[in-house]
Design a protein around this motif. Structure first.
Motif, PDB file in Angstrom:
ATOM      1  N   ASP A   1       0.939  -1.232  -0.034  1.00 13.36           N
ATOM      2  CA  ASP A   1      -0.045  -0.157  -0.073  1.00 13.36           C
ATOM      3  C   ASP A   1       0.776   1.246   0.088  1.00 13.36           C
ATOM      4  OD1 ASP A   1      -1.622   1.993   0.305  1.00 13.36           O
ATOM      5  OD2 ASP A   1      -2.744   1.084   2.104  1.00 13.36           O
TER       6      ASP A   1
ATOM      7  N   SER B   1       0.428   4.251  -1.118  1.00 17.74           N
ATOM      8  CA  SER B   1      -0.027   5.323  -0.592  1.00 17.74           C
ATOM      9  C   SER B   1      -0.063   5.523   1.034  1.00 17.74           C
ATOM     10  CB  SER B   1      -1.665   5.395  -0.936  1.00 17.74           C
ATOM     11  OG  SER B   1      -2.301   4.617  -0.366  1.00 17.74           O
TER      12      SER B   1
ATOM     13  N   PHE C   1       4.254   8.438  -6.934  1.00 22.14           N
ATOM     14  CA  PHE C   1       4.643   8.183  -5.445  1.00 22.14           C
ATOM     15  C   PHE C   1       6.031   9.258  -5.491  1.00 22.14           C
ATOM     16  CE2 PHE C   1       7.832   6.073  -2.778  1.00 22.14           C
ATOM     17  CZ  PHE C   1       7.260   5.837  -1.798  1.00 22.14           C
TER      18      PHE C   1
END
Length: 373
Positions: free
Chosen positions: A36, A38, A70
């Protein structure tokens, strides 16, 4: 709770702050997992280590192993941090001119020294400038700052600087070991320039002799070529970082405000342990810690740093030093004190779980009642 399940993500976050001895292959293996990202990005930003992560990913050649958004987010923070570092050095140059008339000893703490003399540019930024002075020098320093347009008070972003009330000034001195900040309008990325005067090593204000002894051994440093300021000697700098970290981690006020723990605080200590650490230094550091009687504070901070950075086990002399200063009773490691009442709180989570909890305040419980003031 969600945080407890992000095991690989938490490992990646911590690995992305090991800027002095990162393991490229281990990072590669973590990035190959279904993560994950985020959540990882959020943690890197929340713990103020996004610039460190970008530096490591870029230098290790692994930047392209991450999602475009990212890495763009990290790059933006990193580049903004470089500009902030440059401006910070200019501000420190101006402050050095103010302090050229000082008739008292002082030491700049934490980010002022770390960002310019330890971290590569863009990895460590500061929101303010911390100084250590003796309690007897507070009045003289206050007069000097006020004479140079600093106001003792608080800044509301986008609004104005509000002078502190008499109650706020007194309460800060009694319960936090520091004055209400001195602020004045800044430029560009600094809305205001904020100077925090620390006159105690903890929140109890009972260590004036320790402060004065540290100030006897200040050492010069230069944030830029035309600037000369003073900071603590290496051993005392680490001890102060440990004591400051422990103060915020163990005092109710900081936990309530969610300002008690951040990875960047442990990264600071990790960086200095690798920069200065060798067997004789660690032996002297242990002696200095025992001389000041701050084994609890330093044990907490150094043990937490080891939890975040297990690679410290390979630094010769570190584990022996840590063992030497660790008290027999370590129940204090999970205690949080309310100075106003003397109440002691505790929690159950292991350290890394506690570090990554989003609301630690919701997980503390009363352990013992004190006498209300």
């Amino acid at each position: 709770m969600k945080e407890s399940f992000n095991v690989l993500e938490r490992k990646l976050v911590l690995e992305l702050t090991r800027f002095l001895d990162y393991d490229t292959e281990y990072l590669r293996s973590l990035l190959s997992e279904s993560l994950d990202m985020s959540w990882v990005l959020g943690q890197l930003c929340w713990h103020r280590v996004a610039g460190v992560a970008y530096y490591i990913l870029n230098n290790s050649g692994l930047l392209n192993k991450t999602n475009r958004d990212f890495r763009f987010s990290l790059q933006s923070i990193y580049e903004a941090s470089i500009q902030r570092n440059l401006l910070s050095k200019e501000i420190l140059s101006d402050i050095s001119k103010v302090l050229s008339n000082a008739n008292f000893k002082y030491a700049f703490l934490k980010g002022s020294f770390l960002s310019s003399n330890v971290y590569p540019e863009g990895l460590r930024t500061s929101n303010d400038f911390d100084m250590l002075i003796s309690p007897s020098s507070v009045t003289a320093c206050e007069k000097l700052l006020k004479a140079n347009e600093f106001i003792q008070g608080y800044y509301q972003p986008g609004e104005a600087i509000f002078p502190a009330s008499r109650h706020q000034v007194v309460e800060s001195r009694l319960t936090r070991g520091e004055t209400v900040p001195f602020v004045k309008k800044g430029l560009d990325k600094f809305d205001v320039i904020e100077i925090d005067l620390n006159f105690s090593l903890d929140s109890k204000n009972g260590n004036e002799s320790q402060v004065c002894e540290m100030l006897k051994h200040v050492t010069p440093f230069s944030p830029k070529s035309d600037t000369l300021l003073y900071t603590l000697c290496p051993m005392d700098f680490i001890i102060h970082l440990c004591m400051h970290l422990y103060k915020e981690a163990s005092v109710y006020f900081w936990v309530e405000k969610k300002r008690d723990l951040s990875i960047y605080k442990f990264c600071d200590i990790y960086a200095l342990l690798l920069k200065w650490g060798e067997i004789s230094f660690f032996q002297k550091l242990a002696d200095r810690i025992q001389h000041f009687g701050v084994e609890k504070e330093c044990c907490y901070a150094l043990s937490g740093t080891l939890e975040c950075y297990p690679s410290l086990t390979s630094v010769k002399g570190f584990l022996e030093m840590l063992k030497k200063i660790t008290p027999q009773d370590t129940t204090f490691m999970k205690e949080i004190v309310q100075p106003k009442t003397g109440d002691v709180y505790s929690y159950e989570q292991p350290f890394i779980d506690w570090l990554f909890l989003s609301d630690r305040f919701a997980h503390i419980y009363i352990k013992s009642k004190g006498d209300s003031l």
